[in-house]
Design an enzyme around this catalytic site. Structure first.
Site, PDB file in Angstrom:
ATOM      1  CB  CYS A 104     -30.366  26.337  24.512  1.00  0.00           C
ATOM      2  SG  CYS A 104     -31.864  25.951  26.239  1.00  0.00           S
ATOM      3  NE  ARG A 151     -25.705  29.551  18.165  1.00  0.00           N
ATOM      4  CZ  ARG A 151     -25.774  30.089  16.822  1.00  0.00           C
ATOM      5  NH1 ARG A 151     -24.831  30.386  16.766  1.00  0.00           N
ATOM      6  NH2 ARG A 151     -26.996  29.860  16.792  1.00  0.00           N
ATOM      7  NE  ARG A 152     -28.598  32.419  15.553  1.00  0.00           N
ATOM      8  CZ  ARG A 152     -29.841  31.609  15.526  1.00  0.00           C
ATOM      9  NH1 ARG A 152     -30.781  32.453  16.133  1.00  0.00           N
ATOM     10  NH2 ARG A 152     -29.994  30.726  14.715  1.00  0.00           N
ATOM     11  CG  ASN A 212     -43.670  28.635  15.433  1.00  0.00           C
ATOM     12  OD1 ASN A 212     -42.708  28.342  16.058  1.00  0.00           O
ATOM     13  ND2 ASN A 212     -44.574  29.158  15.392  1.00  0.00           N
ATOM     14  NE  ARG A 264     -37.911  33.361  17.173  1.00  0.00           N
ATOM     15  CZ  ARG A 264     -36.892  32.749  17.130  1.00  0.00           C
ATOM     16  NH1 ARG A 264     -36.022  32.740  16.508  1.00  0.00           N
ATOM     17  NH2 ARG A 264     -36.928  31.140  18.055  1.00  0.00           N
ATOM     18  CB  ALA A 322     -34.611  33.538  20.540  1.00  0.00           C
ATOM     19  CB  SER A 323     -29.821  32.392  20.146  1.00  0.00           C
ATOM     20  OG  SER A 323     -28.603  31.410  20.219  1.00  0.00           O
ATOM     21  NE  ARG A 347     -39.535  31.329  22.438  1.00  0.00           N
ATOM     22  CZ  ARG A 347     -40.531  30.755  22.982  1.00  0.00           C
ATOM     23  NH1 ARG A 347     -40.084  31.343  24.152  1.00  0.00           N
ATOM     24  NH2 ARG A 347     -40.572  30.168  22.739  1.00  0.00           N
ATOM     25  CB  SER A 352     -42.915  26.002  14.004  1.00  0.00           C
ATOM     26  OG  SER A 352     -42.421  25.311  14.024  1.00  0.00           O
ATOM     27  CE  LYS A 358     -32.014  26.389  15.550  1.00  0.00           C
ATOM     28  NZ  LYS A 358     -32.934  26.645  16.452  1.00  0.00           N
ATOM     29  CG  ASP A 359     -35.055  22.533  18.603  1.00  0.00           C
ATOM     30  OD1 ASP A 359     -34.054  24.125  18.856  1.00  0.00           O
ATOM     31  OD2 ASP A 359     -36.077  22.980  17.602  1.00  0.00           O
TER      32      ASP A 359
END
Length: 321
Positions: free
Chosen positions: A244, A132-133, A152, A156, A129-130, A150, A14, A82-83
């Site tokens: 995740c 958490r968010r 990159n 998005r 995409a999260s 979804r 990416s 974070k990945d």
């Protein structure tokens, strides 16, 4: 064994991943090393029509890079930290943690939307995409509609521009690194959205049986303050479990007095039940404090939230030091 010449960096393909790899490349070249970059396709890049949380693999963006390291095809892997999964696979070492960019989450409005976060109309739609968010948005504003997206960063943003959504939530760090700060309307305050573990930091990995490479990477690339904060966040994640696939966040940072401030959050998918806590501690105690923070949130109700999301099978794989 001496450091290989050239050093081969493995990375996703990416635009953001290549920016990160080239940033590391420039730092290594400044120390006199020849460096090559090899792009590697990961499962997370291949599977674009399924939410990351449903793929069911913490290593969705890292497994293929790990294989390349273990096979000796590349010497270094550069990741968005974070990945990285809660626990690195056998044979892989996190040699260095690069200095953090802004770790927050950004509100990126549709070009036609002039409102800020607090001015969004009732029922407005945000894309992310999260999990958490999503969970923290719904906890803050239950009226908002949250839709999945979804791709990159550039993909998005194209989807946002072509949509009827009011906006999107993306990592501040990726937008800033790609020169897209003009798309940011504002950052989410931490009291609304606790960032993801490691968000904004770079994880630089190598094979565990290459100690000379690990030492060299640490000497040239490791940022002590970021490392202290991120390792505390990862201790939180390891204690909670789930990666995740669960809506959790943790954010540690140094304050002006030199202490570590830390926020943790566990929330259910609809934001109905959200457990948060703030801690301040000595940097030497950051990882143990992060584990205690995680246990406190689990005991307060977070464990039941995660059991419902993951089921007992998923929870049995969690790590509780």
């Amino acid at each position: 064994m001496p450091v290989p010449d050239p050093l081969v960096i493995g990375t996703r393909g990416s635009e953001l991943a290549l920016w990160q790899a080239n940033f590391v490349r420039s730092r290594l070249e400044a120390h006199g090393h020849r460096v090559e970059i090899e792009t590697i396709l990961t499962r997370g890049d291949q599977v674009q029509d399924v939410p990351i949380s449903e793929i069911g693999d913490e290593s969705v963006f890292t497994k293929e890079l790990d294989r390349a390291l273990l096979a000796g095809d590349v010497h270094v892997a550069v990741h968005s930290l974070k990945d990285l999964p809660s626990h690195l696979p056998g044979g892989i070492t996190l040699a260095a943690i690069g200095e953090r960019e802004d770790p927050g989450d950004a509100f990126v409005p549709h070009p036609s939307v002039g409102a800020g976060l607090r001015d969004l109309p009732e029922g407005a739609t945000l894309a992310t995409a999260s999990l958490r968010r999503r969970a923290q948005i719904k906890s803050w504003r239950p009226d908002l509609t949250v839709v999945p997206v979804r791709g990159n960063v550039d993909t998005r943003l194209e989807k946002l521009d072509e949509s009827s959504w009011h906006g999107m939530v993306l990592a501040m760090a990726g937008l800033l690194r790609m020169g897209l700060s003009a798309r940011i309307r504002e950052a989410f305050p931490v009291d609304i959205m606790v960032p993801a573990v490691g968000q904004g930091a770079l994880g630089i990995a190598c094979a565990s049986d290459e100690p000379d490479i690990a030492d060299a990477l640490n000497d040239m690339l490791h940022h002590d303050a970021t490392g202290t904060a991120v390792l505390a966040e990862r201790a939180f994640m390891q204690t909670v479990g789930g990666g995740c696939q669960v809506p959790t966040g943790a954010f540690a940072r140094f304050n002006e007095e030199g202490a570590i401030e830390m926020d943790g959050c566990i929330a259910d998918l609809d934001g109905t039940d959200a457990y948060r806590e703030h801690r301040v501690c000595d940097p030497d105690d950051a990882e143990s404090e992060a584990r205690d923070l995680a246990r406190t949130l689990l005991d307060a109700g977070g464990r039941e939230v995660l059991d419902e999301i993951l089921g007992e099978r998923g929870r049995r794989t969690s790590f509780h030091p």
